[in-house]
Design an enzyme around this catalytic site. Structure first.
Site, PDB file in Angstrom:
ATOM      1  N   ASP A 197      50.434  60.614   3.449  1.00  0.00           N
ATOM      2  CA  ASP A 197      49.270  59.705   4.014  1.00  0.00           C
ATOM      3  C   ASP A 197      49.409  58.268   3.479  1.00  0.00           C
ATOM      4  O   ASP A 197      49.497  58.315   2.366  1.00  0.00           O
ATOM      5  CB  ASP A 197      47.968  60.297   3.221  1.00  0.00           C
ATOM      6  CG  ASP A 197      46.884  59.721   4.145  1.00  0.00           C
ATOM      7  OD1 ASP A 197      46.557  58.376   4.105  1.00  0.00           O
ATOM      8  OD2 ASP A 197      45.736  60.256   4.501  1.00  0.00           O
ATOM      9  N   CYS A 255      44.870  71.340  13.534  1.00  0.00           N
ATOM     10  CA  CYS A 255      43.595  71.664  13.910  1.00  0.00           C
ATOM     11  C   CYS A 255      42.787  70.401  13.988  1.00  0.00           C
ATOM     12  O   CYS A 255      41.631  70.166  13.507  1.00  0.00           O
ATOM     13  CB  CYS A 255      42.655  72.569  12.998  1.00  0.00           C
ATOM     14  SG  CYS A 255      43.180  74.178  13.047  1.00  0.00           S
ATOM     15  N   ALA A 256      43.526  69.184  14.236  1.00  0.00           N
ATOM     16  CA  ALA A 256      42.896  67.733  14.130  1.00  0.00           C
ATOM     17  C   ALA A 256      43.020  67.232  15.369  1.00  0.00           C
ATOM     18  O   ALA A 256      41.752  67.299  16.093  1.00  0.00           O
ATOM     19  CB  ALA A 256      43.993  67.141  13.277  1.00  0.00           C
ATOM     20  N   ARG A 257      43.848  66.786  16.089  1.00  0.00           N
ATOM     21  CA  ARG A 257      43.612  66.020  17.499  1.00  0.00           C
ATOM     22  C   ARG A 257      45.231  66.468  18.040  1.00  0.00           C
ATOM     23  O   ARG A 257      46.100  66.318  17.676  1.00  0.00           O
ATOM     24  CB  ARG A 257      43.420  64.587  17.382  1.00  0.00           C
ATOM     25  CG  ARG A 257      42.182  64.130  16.773  1.00  0.00           C
ATOM     26  CD  ARG A 257      41.088  64.815  17.703  1.00  0.00           C
ATOM     27  NE  ARG A 257      39.766  64.159  17.422  1.00  0.00           N
ATOM     28  CZ  ARG A 257      38.675  64.455  18.125  1.00  0.00           C
ATOM     29  NH1 ARG A 257      38.701  65.524  18.920  1.00  0.00           N
ATOM     30  NH2 ARG A 257      37.452  64.209  17.540  1.00  0.00           N
ATOM     31  N   ASP A 281      44.121  74.530  17.518  1.00  0.00           N
ATOM     32  CA  ASP A 281      42.711  74.501  17.951  1.00  0.00           C
ATOM     33  C   ASP A 281      42.426  73.287  18.974  1.00  0.00           C
ATOM     34  O   ASP A 281      41.551  73.122  19.311  1.00  0.00           O
ATOM     35  CB  ASP A 281      41.871  74.282  16.652  1.00  0.00           C
ATOM     36  CG  ASP A 281      40.345  74.379  16.851  1.00  0.00           C
ATOM     37  OD1 ASP A 281      40.073  75.341  17.465  1.00  0.00           O
ATOM     38  OD2 ASP A 281      39.651  73.299  16.623  1.00  0.00           O
ATOM     39  N   GLU A 286      42.293  69.593  27.690  1.00  0.00           N
ATOM     40  CA  GLU A 286      41.394  70.415  27.321  1.00  0.00           C
ATOM     41  C   GLU A 286      40.454  70.367  28.672  1.00  0.00           C
ATOM     42  O   GLU A 286      39.972  69.092  28.972  1.00  0.00           O
ATOM     43  CB  GLU A 286      40.551  70.296  25.920  1.00  0.00           C
ATOM     44  CG  GLU A 286      41.582  70.136  24.890  1.00  0.00           C
ATOM     45  CD  GLU A 286      40.762  69.835  23.493  1.00  0.00           C
ATOM     46  OE1 GLU A 286      39.677  69.780  23.535  1.00  0.00           O
ATOM     47  OE2 GLU A 286      41.708  69.835  22.221  1.00  0.00           O
ATOM     48  N   HIS A 305      39.173  74.562  20.293  1.00  0.00           N
ATOM     49  CA  HIS A 305      38.564  73.231  19.745  1.00  0.00           C
ATOM     50  C   HIS A 305      37.117  73.700  19.309  1.00  0.00           C
ATOM     51  O   HIS A 305      36.356  72.991  19.401  1.00  0.00           O
ATOM     52  CB  HIS A 305      38.560  72.178  20.912  1.00  0.00           C
ATOM     53  CG  HIS A 305      38.290  70.871  20.389  1.00  0.00           C
ATOM     54  ND1 HIS A 305      38.899  69.698  21.063  1.00  0.00           N
ATOM     55  CD2 HIS A 305      37.821  70.365  18.998  1.00  0.00           C
ATOM     56  CE1 HIS A 305      38.709  68.542  20.034  1.00  0.00           C
ATOM     57  NE2 HIS A 305      38.164  69.322  18.898  1.00  0.00           N
TER      58      HIS A 305
END
Length: 350
Positions: A197, A255-257, A281, A286, A305
């Protein structure tokens, strides 16, 4: 004069939850009306110039006449809505980011916009761990085989079994509120945690988590989980070269974007066996198209999602929103302001 508030709820963060939270924050201090948006029974989408919104501009405009404050999760705050609702001064969004608001237009019209960071961090972190385990232990596939009447002993073959979390190196790409909770949970499993990060330092991580560059994280991690926000720099940040850098037989979780990942590259790696498993996810499109490779590639675990969906998330969103409404009415600075409209919202009330 009593302040008029519109609770534009949906079927998750309901109008009732929003109104109850506001009434606890400011008993008898507001008159609340309701609008129910169709999400999630109808998927969110683009409304005019904003993304991930639910409902129409026309129904929102009609409901906002004479209203000073709107509290919502999914309602679209667009240029057209702002132009037709001159009494609106505060728009509170119960989400981790104000994606369904045109912030520039809101600023021009003198409307303060707030959001609700961290409202679903625990739910998403727990779901992320569940997805890691589901992919690594092939839980959905084996469950499906049992439902189909198949008892497959071949899943116990060495080449077919996945890794344990204990002792594994897990790489987290992004270290916001969700990434931090995932790291803490992984520590309880006995995993070694790496983080990439650019906005944090090793001093912020402590001794149990190691900060590395993305390239090193990919080379060392048996499981890689994405937790970055979508920016111009992060769109498509994990593609074929990055996946190829991961160890043979590793697991990839998102599971973010959906925009962070090249899904075709991930599916190619699953088909060749370079990836042992993948858990998603979120998706580039979508709902998932009917003929998508995602629906036929072995080794994929998917949920629609809903990583952030828990009863606590809905209550958290309502409580954060109510807190902002209370600050506005008391003339205090807003805590989670997404834009600037000059003086603090509610200043004139002092």
């Amino acid at each position: 004069m009593t302040t008029r508030i519109l609770a534009a709820g949906d079927h998750f963060v309901t109008s009732e939850l929003l109104i109850n939270a506001i009434e606890r924050e400011i008993p008898g201090g507001a008159s609340c009306s309701r609008l129910t948006l169709p999400w999630p029974t109808v998927p969110f989408g683009r409304v005019a110039e904003v993304d991930e919104a639910s409902g129409s501009e026309d129904e929102l405009v009609a409901a906002l006449q004479g209203v000073e404050i709107c509290v919502t999760q999914m309602a679209p705050l667009t240029e057209a809505v702002l132009a037709q609702c001159p009494d609106l001064r505060l728009f509170c969004i119960g989400r981790g980011g104000p994606v369904n608001a045109n912030l520039d237009a809101a600023t021009r019209h003198g409307v303060a916009v707030t959001y609700a960071p961290g409202r679903n961090s625990t739910a998403t972190a727990e779901h992320t761990i569940a997805m890691m385990l589901a992919a690594a232990r092939r839980i959905p596939a084996t469950h499906g085989d049992l439902l189909a009447g198949q008892w497959r002993g071949d899943y116990y073959m060495y080449d077919q079994v996945g890794p344990e979390l204990e002792g594994s190196t897990v790489g987290l790409v992004g270290y916001g509120a969700i990434g931090r909770k995932v790291a803490r949970i992984l520590g309880g499993f006995g995993a070694r945690v790496l983080v990439s990060d650019p906005y944090i330092t090793q001093d912020e991580l402590g001794d149990s988590v190691e900060l590395v560059q993305l390239e090193e994280l990919l080379h060392r991690s048996r499981i890689v989980s994405l937790h970055a926000r979508v920016t111009d720099e992060t769109v498509g940040m994990i593609g074929a070269p990055e996946i190829a850098a991961m160890p043979q037989g590793s697991v990839l979780v998102n599971c973010a974007r959906g925009a962070l990942l090249n899904y075709d590259a991930a599916l190619d790696a699953l088909e060749t066996g370079h990836l042992f498993g993948a858990a998603f996810d979120v998706f580039a499109e979508e709902p998932i198209p009917a003929r998508s490779r995602l629906l036929s590639t072995p080794g994929v675990v998917m949920t629609p999602h809903l990583a952030g969906s828990s009863k606590e998330t809905a209550h958290n969103a309502a409580a954060i929103i109510a807190g902002e409404v209370g600050r506005y009415l008391r003339g205090d600075d807003l805590q989670y302001r997404a834009n600037s409209v000059g003086e603090p919202a509610g200043q004139a009330r002092r």
